[in-house]
Design an enzyme around this catalytic site. Structure first.
Site, short mmCIF file in Angstrom:
data_model
loop_
_atom_site.label_atom_id
_atom_site.label_comp_id
_atom_site.label_asym_id
_atom_site.label_seq_id
_atom_site.Cartn_x
_atom_site.Cartn_y
_atom_site.Cartn_z
N GLU A 23 0.83 -1.22 0.00
CA GLU A 23 0.00 0.00 0.00
C GLU A 23 0.86 1.26 0.00
O GLU A 23 0.46 2.29 -0.51
CB GLU A 23 -0.93 0.03 1.22
CG GLU A 23 -2.20 -0.77 1.01
CD GLU A 23 -3.29 -0.50 2.05
OE1 GLU A 23 -3.12 0.34 2.95
OE2 GLU A 23 -4.33 -1.17 1.97
N HIS B 69 8.72 -26.52 0.09
CA HIS B 69 8.03 -27.61 -0.60
C HIS B 69 6.87 -27.10 -1.44
O HIS B 69 5.98 -27.86 -1.81
CB HIS B 69 7.57 -28.64 0.43
CG HIS B 69 8.73 -29.18 1.21
ND1 HIS B 69 9.45 -30.27 0.81
CD2 HIS B 69 9.33 -28.71 2.33
CE1 HIS B 69 10.44 -30.47 1.68
NE2 HIS B 69 10.39 -29.54 2.60
N LYS C 275 -13.07 1.68 -1.99
CA LYS C 275 -14.02 2.01 -0.92
C LYS C 275 -15.15 2.85 -1.49
O LYS C 275 -16.32 2.65 -1.18
CB LYS C 275 -13.32 2.80 0.19
CG LYS C 275 -12.42 1.99 1.12
CD LYS C 275 -11.92 2.86 2.28
CE LYS C 275 -11.02 2.09 3.25
NZ LYS C 275 -10.55 2.85 4.40
O1 PA5 Z 1 -3.12 1.54 5.83
C1 PA5 Z 1 -4.24 1.99 5.69
O2 PA5 Z 1 -4.50 3.19 5.79
C2 PA5 Z 1 -5.41 1.05 5.40
O3 PA5 Z 1 -4.99 -0.27 5.22
C3 PA5 Z 1 -6.38 1.09 6.57
O4 PA5 Z 1 -5.76 0.66 7.74
C4 PA5 Z 1 -7.62 0.24 6.28
O5 PA5 Z 1 -8.21 0.61 5.08
C5 PA5 Z 1 -8.64 0.41 7.42
O6 PA5 Z 1 -8.94 1.75 7.60
P1 PA5 Z 1 -9.62 2.29 8.90
O7 PA5 Z 1 -8.71 2.07 10.05
O8 PA5 Z 1 -9.86 3.74 8.63
O9 PA5 Z 1 -10.90 1.53 9.07
#
Ligand code: PA5
Length: 476
Positions: free
Chosen positions: A302, A331, A445
């Site tokens: 990410e 394996h 989202k």
């Molecule tokens: O790293 C990030 O920002 C995302 O992976 C969030 O943690 C994930 O989308 C969850 O978001 P939130 O904590 O706002 O529910």
């Protein structure tokens, strides 16, 4: 001795071995040379300056978490002491950065059968992290637990993520039916101080809330109350965890790339990526560290997978993380890593002292093919298997490096987390991308919101409805 002792801390320092990233070991065709690293020193210095500047400005809050949470720790410990005996279960409702860190901590630092064994739990509740909206899993889970004896820790920085909020709404409704006005006693929130719906609900329903600092991004938040609260609830020493993070943070503040493991690894991974090695495989030789690889995969993917650089130019960059575990995946996947395309960098994590020693008995010693195993330990076997795989990769000119952990404990896990987070931020600088946003995730989202009828996102619904029809002949 423990983490308050300097000598012990020194003995628990995790180290990075990058010998097999270099041409001397893997050959000039694929290996990196020291000269090439040195040619990047200026760029690395710029990246270092950016890290220092962002630390000073408080932009990248994860860097400060090891230093600034004395009161938070005290509050968490107080809260856990006051509540842990009331509950048989603590359940985390969260996803992505609000779940993966805690899953990794639990697997690394608590016994494998913690949930199954009251003695292993030592007075602490069981832990469940429900990071999906799979109706079968969620439904079965709700049937499985005693709601009265369960504390739900709802974790969402944005307070708006559809998966987490829908889980919360289901749980709230059931709790309300079962417990009436006492519902707030079985809920605790971890969210932004003033943004999103969770904090609004906390105010209306008077639900105890821990704050995720605004400058700490989701996937960088495991050492904030996101991970610290559930960790403390399952008996993990959160002060030791943060002490480990602080120890590594100080090592990783050095400007000199040759003395800063996070910077050096970032640069080597970046150079390898530029040479076409775009897949980044992590193989801990430890089942306890399996979920660290999962947490890291999110952090790396990410943060670095980006369409545009910081000037808005399309770059479409980002190494693809692959999680693996040794010796198991010898394996299944290792054949590909040793003989397949030259498109990968392998990161091993090696544990020097396991928390248990298991001897392999001298039975069947007259049978050829088994006689060599008896008298060794499983500890030796897993260590040798790692060395053997490392050698096979190196002999086949495959770039690989090893993170060496003296032991798995809260101090070394804290180091590992801080190391990877700094490495990721530094790699973001080298790629010149914003490692702290996730526009691709947001797009998904927004489509979800629109399709499910959220007014503000009705344009996304239109885009969905106007999407190209699928050709039924291609669905066979
Ligand atoms: O790293 C990030 O920002 C995302 O992976 C969030 O943690 C994930 O989308 C969850 O978001 P939130 O904590 O706002 O529910």
């Amino acid at each position: 001795m423990d983490y308050t002792n300097g000598e012990w801390r020194q003995s628990m320092r995790i180290k990075l071995d990058v010998n097999n990233m270099f041409a001397d070991n893997v050959g000039i065709e694929h290996g990196i040379t020291r000269t090439r690293v040195n040619e990047w020193i200026e760029k690395a210095n710029d990246a270092h300056t950016a890290l220092v500047r962002n630390r000073e400005k408080g932009n990248w809050g994860f860097m400060e978490l090891p230093y600034t949470q004395k009161e938070v720790i005290a509050e968490i410990i107080r809260y856990v002491d006051d509540n842990k005996n009331r509950f048989e279960n603590i359940v985390v409702l969260g996803i992505g950065g609000s779940a993966l860190g805690m899953i990794a901590l639990q697997r690394a630092l608590n016994p494998f059968y913690y949930n199954d064994n009251v003695e292993l739990r030592n007075g602490f509740p069981k832990l469940y992290v429900l990071d999906n909206v799979d109706p079968e899993w969620f439904g079965e889970f709700l049937e499985h637990i005693d709601l009265h004896r369960t504390l739900f820790n709802v974790i969402s920085k944005s307070g708006g993520t559809a998966e987490t909020m829908s889980q919360f709404m289901i749980v709230y409704n059931i709790l309300k039916e079962e417990l009436g006005e006492d519902v707030k006693n079985n809920l605790v929130f971890t969210t932004s101080e003033d943004k999103g719906n969770l904090i609004k609900i906390a105010e209306i329903e008077d639900i105890y809330t821990f704050v995720i600092p605004e400058n700490v991004g989701g996937r960088f938040s495991v050492l904030s109350p996101v991970g610290l609260l559930p960790a403390a609830f399952v008996g993990i020493n959160i002060s030791e965890l943060l002490a480990g993070a602080k120890y590594m943070d100080q090592i990783c503040q050095k400007q000199d790339i040759w003395r800063n493991p996070a910077y050096l690894n970032a640069l080597l991974q970046f150079l390898a990526y530029n040479d076409g090695k775009m897949i980044s495989v992590m193989i801990p030789y430890s089942s306890a560290l399996k979920d660290i690889a999962d947490w890291y995969a999110q952090l790396w993917a990410e943060s670095l997978g980006k369409k545009a650089d910081r000037n808005g130019r399309e770059v479409f960059v980002g190494p693809t993380p692959v999680k693996s575990v040794g010796a198991t995946d010898q394996h299944s996947q290792v054949q590909l890593y040793i003989e397949g395309p030259f498109d990968k960098v392998i990161t091993f994590i090696e544990v020097e002292e396991f928390r248990k020693t298991i001897e392999i008995p001298n039975v069947f010693s007259s049978i050829e093919g088994l006689e060599y195993l008896g008298g060794h330990t499983m500890n030796e076997l897993i260590a040798v298997e790692k060395q053997a795989t490392e050698l096979a990769l190196t002999d086949n000119h495959r770039l690989n490096c090893t993170i060496k952990m003296p032991e798995i404990n809260a101090f070394t896990i804290g180091q590992l987390i801080q190391f990877f987070e700094i490495q990721t931020a530094f790699t973001g600088e080298l790629f010149d991308v914003n490692a702290f946003d996730q526009p691709g995730v947001e797009l998904g989202k927004e489509f979800t919101y629109g399709i499910l009828g959220r007014e503000k996102y009705k344009n996304m619904k239109e885009r969905f409805e106007n999407r190209m029809e699928k050709d039924s002949s291609l669905i066979i």
